[in-house]
Design a protein around this motif. Structure first.
Motif, PDB file in Angstrom:
ATOM      1  N   LEU A 257      49.870 -96.027  -9.595  1.00 52.58           N
ATOM      2  CA  LEU A 257      49.924 -95.179  -8.410  1.00 52.58           C
ATOM      3  C   LEU A 257      50.937 -95.619  -7.357  1.00 52.58           C
ATOM      4  CD1 LEU A 257      48.593 -92.601  -7.435  1.00 52.58           C
ATOM      5  CD2 LEU A 257      46.872 -93.995  -6.278  1.00 52.58           C
ATOM      6  N   PRO A 258      51.049 -96.913  -7.013  1.00 52.88           N
ATOM      7  CA  PRO A 258      52.033 -97.301  -5.998  1.00 52.88           C
ATOM      8  C   PRO A 258      53.480 -97.095  -6.439  1.00 52.88           C
ATOM      9  CG  PRO A 258      50.374 -99.021  -6.318  1.00 52.88           C
ATOM     10  CD  PRO A 258      50.236 -98.051  -7.456  1.00 52.88           C
ATOM     11  N   PHE A 259      53.699 -96.888  -7.744  1.00 46.55           N
ATOM     12  CA  PHE A 259      55.062 -96.839  -8.254  1.00 46.55           C
ATOM     13  C   PHE A 259      55.586 -95.415  -8.476  1.00 46.55           C
ATOM     14  CE2 PHE A 259      53.340-100.965  -9.405  1.00 46.55           C
ATOM     15  CZ  PHE A 259      54.349-101.812  -8.967  1.00 46.55           C
ATOM     16  N   PHE A 260      54.751 -94.401  -8.287  1.00 44.34           N
ATOM     17  CA  PHE A 260      55.241 -93.029  -8.428  1.00 44.34           C
ATOM     18  C   PHE A 260      56.316 -92.727  -7.379  1.00 44.34           C
ATOM     19  CE2 PHE A 260      50.893 -91.893 -10.378  1.00 44.34           C
ATOM     20  CZ  PHE A 260      51.383 -92.076 -11.661  1.00 44.34           C
ATOM     21  N   SER A 261      56.027 -93.056  -6.123  1.00 46.50           N
ATOM     22  CA  SER A 261      57.001 -92.826  -5.050  1.00 46.50           C
ATOM     23  C   SER A 261      58.234 -93.699  -5.241  1.00 46.50           C
ATOM     24  CB  SER A 261      56.361 -93.111  -3.689  1.00 46.50           C
ATOM     25  OG  SER A 261      55.339 -92.186  -3.404  1.00 46.50           O
ATOM     26  N   VAL A 262      58.009 -94.938  -5.673  1.00 48.16           N
ATOM     27  CA  VAL A 262      59.129 -95.844  -5.926  1.00 48.16           C
ATOM     28  C   VAL A 262      60.038 -95.260  -7.002  1.00 48.16           C
ATOM     29  CG1 VAL A 262      59.803 -98.155  -6.677  1.00 48.16           C
ATOM     30  CG2 VAL A 262      57.750 -97.844  -5.274  1.00 48.16           C
ATOM     31  N   TYR A 263      59.463 -94.737  -8.064  1.00 42.17           N
ATOM     32  CA  TYR A 263      60.227 -94.171  -9.173  1.00 42.17           C
ATOM     33  C   TYR A 263      61.031 -92.951  -8.723  1.00 42.17           C
ATOM     34  CZ  TYR A 263      61.225 -92.297 -13.849  1.00 42.17           C
ATOM     35  OH  TYR A 263      61.849 -91.825 -14.978  1.00 42.17           O
ATOM     36  N   MET A 264      60.442 -92.119  -7.864  1.00 46.25           N
ATOM     37  CA  MET A 264      61.170 -90.935  -7.384  1.00 46.25           C
ATOM     38  C   MET A 264      62.326 -91.313  -6.469  1.00 46.25           C
ATOM     39  SD  MET A 264      58.374 -87.878  -6.769  1.00 46.25           S
ATOM     40  CE  MET A 264      57.143 -88.812  -5.863  1.00 46.25           C
ATOM     41  N   VAL A 265      62.106 -92.340  -5.622  1.00 46.30           N
ATOM     42  CA  VAL A 265      63.138 -92.735  -4.650  1.00 46.30           C
ATOM     43  C   VAL A 265      64.229 -93.569  -5.298  1.00 46.30           C
ATOM     44  CG1 VAL A 265      63.590 -94.072  -2.556  1.00 46.30           C
ATOM     45  CG2 VAL A 265      61.581 -92.589  -2.671  1.00 46.30           C
ATOM     46  N   THR A 266      63.854 -94.585  -6.086  1.00 47.57           N
ATOM     47  CA  THR A 266      64.838 -95.522  -6.627  1.00 47.57           C
ATOM     48  C   THR A 266      65.212 -95.257  -8.084  1.00 47.57           C
ATOM     49  OG1 THR A 266      63.205 -97.145  -7.379  1.00 47.57           O
ATOM     50  CG2 THR A 266      63.909 -97.274  -5.087  1.00 47.57           C
ATOM     51  N   GLY A 267      64.278 -94.735  -8.874  1.00 52.80           N
ATOM     52  CA  GLY A 267      64.551 -94.484 -10.286  1.00 52.80           C
ATOM     53  C   GLY A 267      65.243 -93.153 -10.517  1.00 52.80           C
ATOM     54  N   LEU A 268      64.620 -92.081 -10.036  1.00 47.45           N
ATOM     55  CA  LEU A 268      65.198 -90.740 -10.208  1.00 47.45           C
ATOM     56  C   LEU A 268      66.202 -90.406  -9.114  1.00 47.45           C
ATOM     57  CD1 LEU A 268      61.910 -88.832 -11.152  1.00 47.45           C
ATOM     58  CD2 LEU A 268      63.679 -89.675 -12.710  1.00 47.45           C
ATOM     59  N   LYS A 269      66.148 -91.159  -7.998  1.00 42.92           N
ATOM     60  CA  LYS A 269      67.048 -90.958  -6.847  1.00 42.92           C
ATOM     61  C   LYS A 269      66.975 -89.516  -6.328  1.00 42.92           C
ATOM     62  CE  LYS A 269      70.214 -94.608  -8.348  1.00 42.92           C
ATOM     63  NZ  LYS A 269      69.540 -95.605  -7.517  1.00 42.92           N
ATOM     64  N   LEU A 270      65.763 -89.034  -6.172  1.00 40.64           N
ATOM     65  CA  LEU A 270      65.557 -87.686  -5.663  1.00 40.64           C
ATOM     66  C   LEU A 270      65.701 -87.670  -4.149  1.00 40.64           C
ATOM     67  CD1 LEU A 270      62.405 -86.750  -7.781  1.00 40.64           C
ATOM     68  CD2 LEU A 270      64.778 -86.107  -8.235  1.00 40.64           C
ATOM     69  N   SER A 271      66.061 -86.521  -3.607  1.00 39.89           N
ATOM     70  CA  SER A 271      66.189 -86.390  -2.152  1.00 39.89           C
ATOM     71  C   SER A 271      64.799 -86.370  -1.523  1.00 39.89           C
ATOM     72  CB  SER A 271      66.932 -85.100  -1.796  1.00 39.89           C
ATOM     73  OG  SER A 271      66.143 -83.963  -2.154  1.00 39.89           O
ATOM     74  N   TYR A 272      64.731 -86.771  -0.244  1.00 40.19           N
ATOM     75  CA  TYR A 272      63.454 -86.713   0.468  1.00 40.19           C
ATOM     76  C   TYR A 272      62.958 -85.274   0.546  1.00 40.19           C
ATOM     77  CZ  TYR A 272      63.940 -91.567   2.012  1.00 40.19           C
ATOM     78  OH  TYR A 272      64.052 -92.935   2.045  1.00 40.19           O
ATOM     79  N   THR A 273      63.874 -84.332   0.650  1.00 38.91           N
ATOM     80  CA  THR A 273      63.490 -82.926   0.745  1.00 38.91           C
ATOM     81  C   THR A 273      62.753 -82.479  -0.502  1.00 38.91           C
ATOM     82  OG1 THR A 273      65.396 -82.437   2.157  1.00 38.91           O
ATOM     83  CG2 THR A 273      64.323 -80.569   1.087  1.00 38.91           C
ATOM     84  N   PHE A 274      63.284 -82.834  -1.687  1.00 39.12           N
ATOM     85  CA  PHE A 274      62.610 -82.441  -2.921  1.00 39.12           C
ATOM     86  C   PHE A 274      61.274 -83.174  -3.069  1.00 39.12           C
ATOM     87  CE2 PHE A 274      61.519 -83.038  -7.393  1.00 39.12           C
ATOM     88  CZ  PHE A 274      61.495 -81.707  -7.818  1.00 39.12           C
ATOM     89  N   ILE A 275      61.265 -84.459  -2.717  1.00 41.21           N
ATOM     90  CA  ILE A 275      60.018 -85.225  -2.817  1.00 41.21           C
ATOM     91  C   ILE A 275      58.954 -84.617  -1.914  1.00 41.21           C
ATOM     92  CG2 ILE A 275      58.930 -87.461  -2.390  1.00 41.21           C
ATOM     93  CD1 ILE A 275      61.588 -88.778  -3.117  1.00 41.21           C
ATOM     94  N   MET A 276      59.354 -84.244  -0.697  1.00 41.59           N
ATOM     95  CA  MET A 276      58.394 -83.645   0.229  1.00 41.59           C
ATOM     96  C   MET A 276      57.989 -82.245  -0.229  1.00 41.59           C
ATOM     97  SD  MET A 276      57.706 -85.985   2.233  1.00 41.59           S
ATOM     98  CE  MET A 276      58.256 -87.317   1.165  1.00 41.59           C
TER      99      MET A 276
END
Length: 447
Positions: A257-276
């Motif tokens: 669970l703590p690594f889902f956000s990490v994976y989106m930000v650093t692994g997939l390099k998604l924008s904050y807009t898409f994540i939100m």
């Protein structure tokens, strides 16, 4: 929307009218407090930690710090159960811990050393949640005491709907603002704006919290000492299964669970807009299903909604194992839809199931012990997850349809364990699934 209940249960000298008003104020308070949490956790916390120079492993551990801080909830009842009024304590601790979260923005101004910045972030985050954990059992007992048991499903379903909806709007707007500042090379200014909103929400939250009435509290008649903090919950045959449920679920889920956000930000390099946007999709489903879970619980039981919702989240964790850059924009929205319904059920079910089976006298002891054990299990699991992320850093497993890296392997492991938890819980609850919440709960769950 005005929420009224027939035949409310009175406590002390709190009037009917004040009780109703306090219930509505707790809905607003929930929106404000969850807004503070939303902007200081998840992708926002991962992004800020990355900005300060933290590695993926460290970010995951920092995100799991609230679980470790939950251990304090086991000991705070020694003090809380002696009080005849807890409102002032709750208000003051909420002000301290929520302000401390907002003040994390000053870290880059204090030092330029990366290690020191990360250490300060972890230290402030840990201190904030230690303060929160100290008074949290009393806070949960406060809101529960305001809502008659037979209407809790309806009330908390409605409350969650408002909380989730407000968080969706807040997260998308703040995510978009962060992206604008990041693209222009002024990411720190973006975080300054976000944390300023956090501090504003703190002021509003404390104002509302001070306006809520507190029912009369009768201190526990038993002598509360260190030994009783362990023995009372563990000796209670009705409450032992609640402890097992929360510990097992947290261990299974927190590995990933703590690594889902990490994976989106650093692994997939998604924008904050898409994540939100993805989070809003989750929130919309979560809000729209909150009342449904409450109605299901009122009709069947919190045990039934627990099994179903945990099973749904297990499928989501397992699906994360197949999220790659090529298909992330398609598969993540699908996961968020299912996860939204699952989280809605898990949050409302596990919150209420502990109060259902904990005796009213000394309730904070039972709730605190439950949170402490679950938190310890969850942080241990997150620590294991961080270890596996590092140990499997260079591992690639080709399974035909995709290649699993360290985080994807972790997600698959977590999904399998969560689904296993749902199966075990269903087996344990089988003999009780037809019973209502009127106290007809037997001890078969104690194993």
């Amino acid at each position: 929307m005005v929420l009224k209940f027939k035949r409310p249960r009175l406590y002390g000298d709190v009037s009917d009218e004040n009780y109703e008003l306090s219930r509505r104020r707790f809905i607003l308070e929930g929106c404000l407090s969850n807004g503070i949490y939303t902007l200081t956790a998840g992708a926002f916390l991962a992004g800020y930690a990355k900005f300060l120079g933290a590695s993926d492993q460290i970010i995951g551990l920092i995100a799991a710090i609230p679980l470790l801080a939950n251990i304090l909830q086991m000991f705070s009842p020694i003090f809380l159960e002696k009080l005849t009024s807890r409102k002032s304590l709750i208000v003051n601790t909420c002000f301290l811990y929520r302000s401390l979260l907002g003040l994390m923005i000053v870290i880059p101004l204090l030092t330029q050393n990366t290690s020191a910045r990360v250490l300060l972030l972890g230290g402030m985050y840990f201190a904030a949640y230690l303060i929160f954990s100290f008074s949290n059992p009393a806070g949960g007992s406060w809101i529960i005491s305001l809502v008659p048991e037979r209407y809790r499903g309806r009330y908390f379903g409605l409350r969650d709907t408002f909380i989730i909806s407000s968080a969706a709007v807040l997260s998308l707007s703040m995510g978009r603002i962060l992206d604008v500042f990041k693209v222009s090379g002024r990411e720190f200014l973006g975080f300054i704006f976000v944390f300023s909103i956090v501090l504003l929400l703190v002021m509003m939250n404390i104002y509302v919290l001070r306006k809520i009435k507190e029912p009369e509290i009768v201190p526990i008649s038993q002598n509360v000492n260190i030994k009783s903090l362990f023995t009372l919950p563990l000796k209670n045959k009705q409450f032992r299964p609640v402890i097992f449920i929360n510990a097992a679920w947290n261990f299974a889920g927190q590995i990933a669970l703590p690594f889902f956000s990490v994976y989106m930000v650093t692994g997939l390099k998604l924008s904050y807009t898409f994540i939100m946007f993805a989070n809003i999709l989750l929130s919309v489903v979560q809000a729209s299903t909150a009342k449904l879970w409450g109605k299901l619980a009122d009709k069947f039981s919190w045990e039934v909604t627990t099994v179903i919702s945990i099973g749904m989240l297990g499928l989501c964790h397992l699906t994360w194992a197949f999220v790659t850059k090529e298909i992330c924009y398609v598969i993540i929205p699908f996961i968020q839809i299912v996860a939204g319904a699952g989280w809605s059920g898990v949050n409302i079910s596990l919150f209420n199931i502990q109060f259902k089976h904990a005796p009213q006298e000394g309730r904070t002891i039972f709730v605190g012990f439950n949170a402490a054990v679950a938190g310890l299990a969850g942080f241990t699991s997150a620590f294991l997850g961080a270890f596996l992320v590092g140990a499997l850093e260079n591992v690639k497993i080709n399974i035909g349809i995709t290649v699993l890296n360290n985080m994807l392997i972790l997600f698959g492991l977590s999904g399998t364990l969560v689904i296993l938890c749902a199966v075990i819980f269903a087996y344990k609850f089988k003999s009780n699934s037809g019973k209502k919440d009127s106290g007809e709960y037997d001890n078969n769950l104690a194993g």
